[in-house]
Each structure stands twice: as structure tokens, then as C-alpha cells.
Design a protein around this motif. Structure first.
Motif, PDB file in Angstrom:
ATOM      1  N   ALA A 237      -3.961  -1.152  13.964  1.00 30.13           N
ATOM      2  CA  ALA A 237      -3.554  -0.167  14.979  1.00 30.13           C
ATOM      3  C   ALA A 237      -2.066   0.153  14.867  1.00 30.13           C
ATOM      4  O   ALA A 237      -1.660   1.322  14.955  1.00 30.13           O
ATOM      5  CB  ALA A 237      -3.892  -0.677  16.373  1.00 30.13           C
ATOM      6  N   SER A 238      -1.252  -0.865  14.658  1.00 28.77           N
ATOM      7  CA  SER A 238       0.198  -0.612  14.569  1.00 28.77           C
ATOM      8  C   SER A 238       0.556   0.097  13.265  1.00 28.77           C
ATOM      9  O   SER A 238       1.434   0.966  13.252  1.00 28.77           O
ATOM     10  CB  SER A 238       0.973  -1.926  14.685  1.00 28.77           C
ATOM     11  OG  SER A 238       0.620  -2.826  13.651  1.00 28.77           O
ATOM     12  N   ILE A 239      -0.104  -0.258  12.195  1.00 29.77           N
ATOM     13  CA  ILE A 239       0.123   0.443  10.916  1.00 29.77           C
ATOM     14  C   ILE A 239      -0.274   1.907  11.062  1.00 29.77           C
ATOM     15  O   ILE A 239       0.430   2.823  10.611  1.00 29.77           O
ATOM     16  CB  ILE A 239      -0.684  -0.210   9.780  1.00 29.77           C
ATOM     17  CG1 ILE A 239      -0.222  -1.658   9.537  1.00 29.77           C
ATOM     18  CG2 ILE A 239      -0.572   0.595   8.490  1.00 29.77           C
ATOM     19  CD1 ILE A 239       1.129  -1.807   8.941  1.00 29.77           C
ATOM     20  N   ASP A 240      -1.402   2.144  11.714  1.00 21.80           N
ATOM     21  CA  ASP A 240      -1.890   3.511  11.918  1.00 21.80           C
ATOM     22  C   ASP A 240      -0.908   4.324  12.759  1.00 21.80           C
ATOM     23  O   ASP A 240      -0.627   5.491  12.450  1.00 21.80           O
ATOM     24  CB  ASP A 240      -3.257   3.448  12.596  1.00 21.80           C
ATOM     25  CG  ASP A 240      -3.891   4.814  12.769  1.00 21.80           C
ATOM     26  OD1 ASP A 240      -3.927   5.585  11.793  1.00 21.80           O
ATOM     27  OD2 ASP A 240      -4.348   5.118  13.883  1.00 21.80           O
ATOM     28  N   ALA A 241      -0.372   3.711  13.791  1.00 18.08           N
ATOM     29  CA  ALA A 241       0.559   4.417  14.678  1.00 18.08           C
ATOM     30  C   ALA A 241       1.878   4.744  13.981  1.00 18.08           C
ATOM     31  O   ALA A 241       2.527   5.741  14.313  1.00 18.08           O
ATOM     32  CB  ALA A 241       0.827   3.577  15.926  1.00 18.08           C
ATOM     33  N   ALA A 242       2.246   3.929  13.007  1.00 22.12           N
ATOM     34  CA  ALA A 242       3.556   4.087  12.370  1.00 22.12           C
ATOM     35  C   ALA A 242       3.535   5.014  11.160  1.00 22.12           C
ATOM     36  O   ALA A 242       4.597   5.347  10.622  1.00 22.12           O
ATOM     37  CB  ALA A 242       4.088   2.723  11.941  1.00 22.12           C
ATOM     38  N   ASN A 243       2.349   5.436  10.714  1.00 26.13           N
ATOM     39  CA  ASN A 243       2.248   6.222   9.482  1.00 26.13           C
ATOM     40  C   ASN A 243       1.431   7.490   9.697  1.00 26.13           C
ATOM     41  O   ASN A 243       0.628   7.577  10.628  1.00 26.13           O
ATOM     42  CB  ASN A 243       1.619   5.383   8.370  1.00 26.13           C
ATOM     43  CG  ASN A 243       2.514   4.249   7.911  1.00 26.13           C
ATOM     44  OD1 ASN A 243       3.436   4.441   7.126  1.00 26.13           O
ATOM     45  ND2 ASN A 243       2.241   3.040   8.412  1.00 26.13           N
ATOM     46  N   ASP A 244       1.612   8.445   8.787  1.00 27.29           N
ATOM     47  CA  ASP A 244       0.905   9.716   8.915  1.00 27.29           C
ATOM     48  C   ASP A 244      -0.457   9.655   8.232  1.00 27.29           C
ATOM     49  O   ASP A 244      -0.836   8.655   7.622  1.00 27.29           O
ATOM     50  CB  ASP A 244       1.755  10.868   8.362  1.00 27.29           C
ATOM     51  CG  ASP A 244       2.040  10.720   6.866  1.00 27.29           C
ATOM     52  OD1 ASP A 244       1.391   9.896   6.190  1.00 27.29           O
ATOM     53  OD2 ASP A 244       2.932  11.434   6.369  1.00 27.29           O
ATOM     54  N   HIS A 245      -1.191  10.772   8.349  1.00 23.30           N
ATOM     55  CA  HIS A 245      -2.554  10.813   7.828  1.00 23.30           C
ATOM     56  C   HIS A 245      -2.594  10.634   6.317  1.00 23.30           C
ATOM     57  O   HIS A 245      -3.554  10.091   5.766  1.00 23.30           O
ATOM     58  CB  HIS A 245      -3.219  12.135   8.214  1.00 23.30           C
ATOM     59  CG  HIS A 245      -2.598  13.345   7.584  1.00 23.30           C
ATOM     60  ND1 HIS A 245      -1.456  13.935   8.083  1.00 23.30           N
ATOM     61  CD2 HIS A 245      -2.930  14.067   6.490  1.00 23.30           C
ATOM     62  CE1 HIS A 245      -1.122  14.965   7.330  1.00 23.30           C
ATOM     63  NE2 HIS A 245      -1.992  15.067   6.355  1.00 23.30           N
TER      64      HIS A 245
END
Length: 884
Positions: free
Chosen positions: A815-823
Motif C-alpha cells: 500500500a505504501s509503495i503504491d501510494a508513493a509511485n505512479d501507475h
């Protein structure tokens, strides 16, 4: 979980349709515009509101480019405004604004790093001119105006990529497809650079160490179709065709390109498309630019198409499959010059039609205009199989889906968007007739040239040409998810058919029964061949369709109900046909049918109807007799996937896995030695990929060193890196030192990425930990392309124990990796680094994550669900194994 619930989806479509109708109203009543959300994305509602007010857009762009990490530019936007009662936003991403002028007056920018809000009091009803001067860092992730410094000679190259909505990373504009505009541009750049865009340069001024390039006004284009590429590119020209052709590539890799192939396929394509469409090519020249670090295969920028270097550079002769891919990708992007650039969708929900149509037309053009006459067979074994898998996935979706915001534009860009859509169009062509279909395409392009269009415009043109309603077809194929299965039931009396029916079935979650035109083909064994005895075109619909026309025909040994692959449908062979296919697949003369029977056998493994070990027995015993290059690639791919399953199920030390690995190694090596040309190279690549035993690794090493010479096999730089990676994957002695030595010979960008891959793939916990940290850290100094190389190698199928050591950490931090990076980053991260290890523990971990990680972006959620489903399938296949 169904990501697109039919009721909600239908309501959203109706709501947007109502909104769009009100936006397009000719009423002069002032529209109340709600404030735009303060984020990086543009909603469809806001886009339609803006296009209802703004029209007649022209951009005058001035750029100052150099080798530095920044560029500066001025966007002058000339447009008409329907009403000036409310503010207006202009998109510009993460720039430093130096000056803002609105209708000749300086205005203090109201800017949130995503868009500028122009105050209503500064705007005119009618004509407006806005000038925005700014400075911005070049991007390094493949979007906007990307900068790349060549590690070989330190030369700097720039190229743009704007799809879906990244033009705002290069200039200030209304970044939405339904605000088509014309573009005039001037560019100041170093004197030894070339500058490429939609128009050929009209003049070039020399100013000391710089040149200023001037470009005339373009035709009307949507922003994502415009482009700017600049740098000291090597250029080849061909003026023998109807339109001038140019090809650009970095100087350090120029020797890895064969321009004659590019110009040949481009010329063949332009001739084909002008004839097929009945509409002239809409631009004045045709440029193609090979670029590094590209995110996709290619991009259809108007008259200045970009291609990913990695797919098309070659150290030595390009393989047959790569040349066919080159031809196909050239045709795909060329098809877009009409369908996408000349006529453009209004919003991103129409992106599927652009891509589906280009995929369909690329295959048609490749088959009919080039030497690759079997292109439809390649489509069947490649893109179409990917579409079948995607449509049976938990994340399946209708071909046409609502796109509420630019944040969602690429959520559903997958094999359904490309290949299912292309397959649906192909079967519609068979249903309507080829000439009728072509007539409808001509009408669509002619009536909507230089405009925006929606799906109903396309369907209306085909309906008019065929004089029939396509409403039911549209609903069944474009707005309903899932793939149907057909099988045949027949009885024979005295060796002739007494009854015959087609049965259509659905997934319980996707109950749509479709109408489709197919060919029923009947075959009988005659001597050492399986001969066709009957082929019957037939339209089926509903659950059961009686085929009385086959009564009295000789009882068949095999029936294939989608002969020549007209339809998009899974085929479940009846028991007699399945038995014939297993025993006599090599007796089938028709190569497409032979390919489809091999696919039926493989699908039976994936569906749990045939054990993997039974399939492997059939494949090992029959594949050596196959000489067709396309089918050989198809079955070898299935064998390689089988090896991946065995790795995940059992690891390297299980008795059956070791025995089958040895058989596959021996099979691939024996066929490498006895084959020649493209087939020999295909077999050797299979050998390299499958090899894990000490003796075979030693054999690979002797090939690398030149001590083992295989007649006709050129061990070029690409192959050298592939062999080194395989040696290091299984810790062949001193393989890590081979990486260092090879990097001294090849320090190119490709070499650097290959070295990373070869290092990371080693079964070394310390290396894995170090690279995982680099991937997961924020603001990595490494460009995304290098991180992506590491991702692909980090945890291979035979490294489950290493994978498990960090599996919980990767799930807990998702979740944190997803929030910190773009698609862009998460597309690769989700594909390669969500742990799925073919154990019940792994399935439970993924299921828990799917249940609890509710805040993931839609793309990452899809990746998680796909990983879960793949893990469940792997366990199912393992449980179906019949080995002792």
C-alpha cells in the motif's frame, strides 16, 4: 470480484451521456462550472465542461533545448471562449512559471503545479490569447519530454510521449483529446541536433552554436498526437515512396539497425492503407524514431512515430519473429495515422477502439502487404491467447468501459483492449462481409476527418454500409465481459451424421450468449493424414443451434467448430475429437488448425481437464516433427511455461521435475543440432531458457566461449548477455565474473541493463535484498528503465525460498509503495514483485491482502487479484498431476 458491476456501469454511462448532451447544447445559457479538483488528474465531467466553453484552439510553441536537465518554453494559446463568467484552467505539470500574460496583460499565476487557473475577469467572451513562459526539468520516466544521456558517448537525446495526458509535462495546454488544435512551433537547439515533429521543418536558422528550427502549422490534432524529439540522431532518408520517409536512431546504436527493412515495410504499409481506407495519408512526411527507455512498444505521434529501441535493435541478423514484429508494429502505428490521429476519440473511454482497430488492421496489413502471410496465425498464438486469458481473469471487463478521470485512462489497457477488441472487429468483418466492412470504415474516416468521434459514430457507419442494426451486436460484444465456450454434440448412424448441434455456454458471472459467424470443419484420418471432409460457414446464437445441413455427412474423427479462427470463442473439443487431437496432431495438414489443436491441449491443462504431465508427454513426443516456425514458437512457449510451473510446484530437486527438465534439455539441444535457420535459433533459445542442469550449463558456457560452434548460430552480443544471465541464475562457477568482463566489452545502455538483469537473477540473498531496497526506495537515482530490469530478474520461478524471505514484507509494504509511485512504476512492480509461489500459504497471503488492502490504486489492485488467481491456478494444475 467483478470490478465493473453492470448496474453501476450502466448508470454512469447514462449520467455521462446526459452531461455530454447538455454540454453540447447550443443554448447560450451560462453554465455553472463546479471548481476543478486540486489534483493532477482531469475528470471527464470537467473535460466536457471545458470543451463546451473552449473552441478554435491554436498553439504557438517556442522551446529552448540544450543538454542540461532543464528546458524552457513559451506556450501561446489562441482560443475562443463561449462564456467568461467563471475561471478557466490550463494544464501545466510541475513547472516554474516565469511569466503569464492573459490578453496582453500580466497576471499573477494561480498555480498548484498541476494546472493554472485563469481568473474570469481576465478572460474575454470570444477571442483570447494566453502566453505562459516557464522552465521545467526533463522527465526521466518515459513521459513528457524525456531526457536520456547515452553512456557510450555522453550524447543527450530527447523525445516526447504524451499518452494519455502527459503533454502538460512539456507545454501549457488544454490536455484533453476532444480539444483538437493546430500547432506552430520553433525550437532552439544545439547545432548538431535534429528536431522532429509532426511537420517537416520549413526553415532552419544558424545562430552560433545553436540552430533555430521553424515548423509550419499542423493539421488539427489532439494533444496526445503531437510530439517533439530532438538530439544528435543518426538519420536515414528514403525519397522513393509517395511520401518522404526518414528513420532516426541514436548514433551509438546505428549499426544495430537495418534501414532497408524499415523503409520496405513502411512503403508497403502506406500503399496498403491508402488503398484499404480509400483516404489519402493525412500528413506530408513519415518519420520514425527509435528511442531509449520507452515505456511501450511504440507510439503513433502524428507523422513522427516513436519505437522502443529494445524491441528492434539487433546485434546481427534480425530473427524472423523480430522482423515480423517489426512489420506488425510499423503497421499498427501507421493504422493510427488515420484511425486515432485523423479521426480521434472524444475521451479516453474510446481508447480501446483506437487500439483494437490498429491491432486488427496491423494484422490484416502484415498478412496482405508483406512477406509475413501467416500473420493471422501469429495473432492467434500471441495477442488472441492473451485476450482469452484476460477475459477469463478475475479482472476481466467489457471492451468499452467508463473512464471517470485521466487517473483511470490506462486502468484497463490490456489484452482485452487490444486483442479481444481486434478479434471482435475481425468476426464482425466476417459477419457483415469484407467489402461491406471496408465500405463502413471508409465512410467513418471520410465523415469524421480532423474531428472527434464516439463509438456510436463508428457503429453507425458500419450499420449504414450493411443496412442492418448493430445495436444487439454492440451490446453483446462491447458492453458485456467474458468469453463464451462452444462445443458440438453429434450422433452418427451407419457412419453418417444423424444429428448435429452447437452448444454455447457461459461463465455463471458473465451469462451473455452471443451471435457469431464461424466455420464448422470436419476431418477424417486417411492414411497418415487428417483430411478435411467438410467446411460449413454458420451463424450460431443462443444456447443451442441445430445444424441440419450436416445430416448425412460422413461421421468425422475430429470436428473443429471455429475453423480458420473467424470467431472469438473458446473451443471445447468433444471426446472423440480430443482423443484424435492428442494422438494425431502432427497428421493435420492445415497449420492454423494444427496450431489451434495444440492450443486446445494447452487450454485443457489451464482448465484442469488434462494433467500437465500428460500434456508434456504429448508435446515431447510430437514437437520434434513440427517444422512450422510459428507453431514451433507456440509449443516451445507452452513448454517453457510448463517448466515454470514445475519450478514453482516442486523446485529443482523433485525427481519428476529433474527427469522432465533433462528430457526438455535433451529435446531442445537435439533439435538445435539437427535444425537450421530460424527454427534452429528458436530451438537454441528454448535450450538456453530451459537449461538448469550442470551438464547443460557447461554446454552453454562452451558456446559462449566459442569452444562449441553450432553451424548457423551467431553468438551475438544480445545472446552473450542472455547466456551469462542463465549461467549466473544457476551459479555456474565464476559466472559473476563473466558479467564484469562482458560489461567492459559492452557498456552501452543495453549492456548496462543486461548486466543488472544478470546480476540480480543470481540466487544470492544479499544481492536480492540490496536490489529490493533500491526498487522500493523513494526518488531512486537510477532511472526507471534500470529498476524495471532489476524487477524482472529479482524472483524467478525456481527461487521460491528466496522469494519467501521477503514475501511478507512486500505484501505489507504494498500500500505504501503504491501510494508513493505512479501507475508506470506500479505496472511493473505489481507484475513482478507481488509474491505468488504456488503454495496454500501463498494463496492465503494474497487473499488476505486482496481483502484488506482496500486503498490500493485500481491498477495495483488488478495486479494483486491477477497474482491471486494465477497462484490458485498453479495449485489446481499441481493437484491435477498424475505422476506417482
Amino acid at each position: 470480484m467483478n470490478l465493473f458491476r453492470p448496474v453501476a456501469y450502466s448508470f454512469f454511462v447514462l449520467l455521462l451521456s446526459a452531461c455530454q448532451s447538455s454540454y453540447n447544447s447550443k443554448s447560450e445559457k451560462t453554465t455553472t462550472v463546479p471548481p476543478r479538483a486540486e489534483d493532477a488528474y482531469l475528470s471527464q465531467e470537467q473535460a466536457y465542461l471545458r470543451s463546451s466553453r473552449v473552441s478554435d484552439v491554436h498553439y504557438n510553441l517556442q522551446f529552448t533545448l540544450s543538454e542540461s536537465s532543464q528546458f524552457s518554453a513559451t506556450s501561446v494559446i489562441d482560443f475562443s471562449l463561449k462564456d467568461n463568467s467563471t475561471p478557466l484552467t490550463v494544464d501545466l505539470n510541475d513547472a516554474e512559471i516565469n511569466a503569464l500574460m492573459v490578453n496582453g496583460k500580466s497576471v499573477k499565476p494561480t498555480y498548484n503545479k498541476w494546472f493554472i487557473t485563469l481568473p474570469a475577469k481576465s478572460l474575454n467572451k470570444g477571442k483570447n490569447i494566453v502566453s505562459i513562459s516557464f522552465t521545467r526539468e526533463h522527465s526521466t520516466d518515459g513521459e513528457g519530454l524525456h531526457r536520456f544521456k547515452d553512456p557510450v558517448d555522453d550524447k543527450v537525446y530527447l523525445y516526447s510521449h504524451f499518452e494519455p495526458a502527459a503533454a502538460q509535462q512539456m507545454f501549457a495546454l488544454f490536455d484533453q483529446p476532444d480539444l483538437k488544435a493546430t500547432y506552430t512551433m520553433s525550437v532552439s537547439a544545439p547545432a548538431d541536433w535534429s528536431v522532429i515533429t509532426a511537420m517537416k521543418e520549413s526553415r532552419v536558422e544558424e545562430k552560433g552554436q545553436l540552430k533555430v528550427w521553424h515548423f509550419d502549422e499542423t493539421p488539427k490534432l489532439s494533444p496526445y498526437n503531437f510530439s517533439l524529439h530532438a538530439g544528435p540522431y543518426k538519420v536515414w532518408e528514403d525519397n522513393n515512396a509517395k511520401y518522404p520517409l526518414r528513420l532516426f536512431v541514436r548514433q551509438s546504436v546505428a549499426k544495430q539497425i537495418k534501414p532497408s527493412d524499415w523503409f520496405k515495410y513502411t512503403t508497403q504499409g502506406l500503399t496498403f492503407f491508402e488503398n484499404y481506407y480509400g483516404v489519402d495519408y493525412p500528413f506530408t512526411k513519415y518519420d520514425q524514431v527509435l528511442v531509449p527507455d520507452f515505456l511501450y512498444g511504440a507510439m503513433e505521434n502524428a507523422a513522427a512515430i516513436t519505437f522502443a529501441e529494445g524491441s528492434f535493435l539487433t546485434n546481427g541478423e534480425m530473427s524472423k519473429s523480430k522482423r515480423e514484429r517489426l512489420a506488425n508494429v510499423i503497421m499498427h502505428e501507421m493504422a493510427h495515422q488515420w484511425f486515432g490521429n485523423l479521426v480521434t476519440m472524444k475521451w479516453w473511454n474510446g481508447l480501446w477502439l483506437n487500439e483494437s482497430f490498429a491491432a486488427f488492421m496491423a494484422t490484416l496489413a502484415t498478412a496482405e502487404a508483406t512477406e509475413f502471410t501467416a500473420a493471422w496465425r501469429s495473432f492467434y498464438t500471441g495477442g488472441k491467447q492473451a485476450a482469452y486469458r484476460a477475459d477469463q481473469s478475475v479482472t476481466t471487463h467489457p471492451i468499452e468501459v467508463a473512464i471517470p478521470s485521466t487517473a483511470n485512462a490506462f486502468d484497463n489497457i490490456d489484452a482485452i483492449t487490444y486483442s479481444k477488441g481486434a478479434s471482435a472487429l475481425n468476426q464482425l468483418r466476417h459477419l457483415l462481409g469484407k467489402d461491406t466492412f471496408r465500405k463502413g470504415i471508409h465512410q467513418y474516416l471520410s465523415e469524421n476527418a480532423y474531428k472527434n468521434a464516439v463509438l456510436d459514430d463508428f457503429i453507425a457507419s458500419l450499420a449504414k454500409a450493411s443496412n442492418r442494426s448493430l445495436d444487439t451486436w454492440k451490446d453483446q460484444w462491447l458492453y458485456k465481459a467474458g468469453v463464451n465456450t462452444i462445443n458440438v454434440n453429434f450422433e452418427c448412424v451407419n457412419n453418417v451424421i444423424s444429428s448435429f448441434e452447437i452448444e454455447q455456454s457461459t461463465d455463471i458471472k458473465f451469462p451473455t450468449l452471443r451471435e457469431q459467424k464461424i466455420q464448422l470443419a470436419l476431418f477424417n484420418i486417411k492414411g497418415d493424414k487428417l483430411k478435411q471432409t467438410k467446411a460449413l460457414p454458420y451463424i450460431y446464437k443462443g444456447q443451442t443451434t441445430q445444424v441440419n445441413e450436416l445430416k448425412g455427412v460422413q461421421c468425422p474423427d475430429l470436428v473443429y467448430p471455429n475453423y480458420e479462427d473467424w470467431g472469438f470463442v473458446k473451443v471445447q473439443l468433444d471426446k472423440a475429437s480430443f482423443k484424435t487431437a492428442k494422438q494425431h496432431v502432427n497428421k493435420v495438414e492445415d497449420p492454423l488448425l494444427r496450431s489451434m489443436l495444440w492450443q486446445s491441449l494447452w487450454d485443457s491443462v489451464r482448465d484442469g481437464q488434462l494433467s500437465l504431465n500428460e500434456y508434456l508427454d504429448v508435446a515431447v513426443n510430437n514437437i520434434s516433427a513440427e517444422s512450422d516456425y510459428t507453431i514451433l514458437g507456440q509449443v516451445i512457449s507452452q513448454l517453457e511455461t510448463s517448466k515454470t510451473y514445475l519450478n514453482k510446484m516442486y523446485g529443482l530437486n523433485n525427481a519428476y521435475a529433474k527427469e522432465m527438465t533433462q528430457k526438455l534439455e535433451e529435446l531442445a539441444w537435439a533439435n538445435t543440432i539437427k535444425s537450421s535457420g530460424s527454427n534452429m535459433r528458436r530451438w537454441f533459445e528454448a535450450y538456453r531458457t530451459i537449461t538448469s542442469s550442470a551438464s547443460s550449463l557447461s554446454n552453454l558456457y562452451t558456446v559462449l566461449k566459442g569452444d562449441e560452434v553450432i553451424d548457423g548460430l551467431v553468438v551475438n552480443q544480445d545472446l552473450r548477455w542472455d547466456i551469462i544471465a542463465q549461467l549466473n541464475r544457476y551459479q555456474y562457477p565464476n559466472a559473476d565474473k563473466l558479467i564484469t568482463a562482458e560489461l567492459e566489452k559492452d557498456s552501452s545502455d543495453t549492456g548496462l541493463k543486461s548486466a543488472i538483469y544478470a546480476e540480480v537473477i543470481a540466487p544470492d540473498e544479499a544481492i536480492k535484498t540490496r536490489w529490493l531496497a533500491k526498487i522500493q526506495q523513494n526518488d531512486s537515482e537510477l532511472p526507471f528503465s534500470k529498476l524495471r530490469s532489476a524487477m524482472t530478474a529479482l524472483y524467478t520461478s525456481d527461487q521460491n525460498s528466496l522469494d519467501e524471505k521477503t514475501a511478507d514484507q512486500r505484501i505489507n509494504s504494498l500500500a505504501s509503495i503504491d501510494a508513493a509511485n505512479d501507475h508506470t512504476f506500479m505496472r511493473s512492480y505489481g507484475r513482478y514483485l507481488i509474491p505468488a509461489n504456488c503454495t496454500s500459504q501463498s494463496v492465503k497471503r494474497l487473499q488476505k491482502a486482496a481483502d484488506t488492502l482496500t486503498e490500493l490504486s485500481s491498477g495495483t489492485k488488478r495486479s494483486l487479484l491477477v497474482a491471486l488467481q494465477s497462484d490458485e491456478r498453479c495449485l489446481m494444475i499441481k493437484n491435477k498431476m498424475t505422476i506417482k
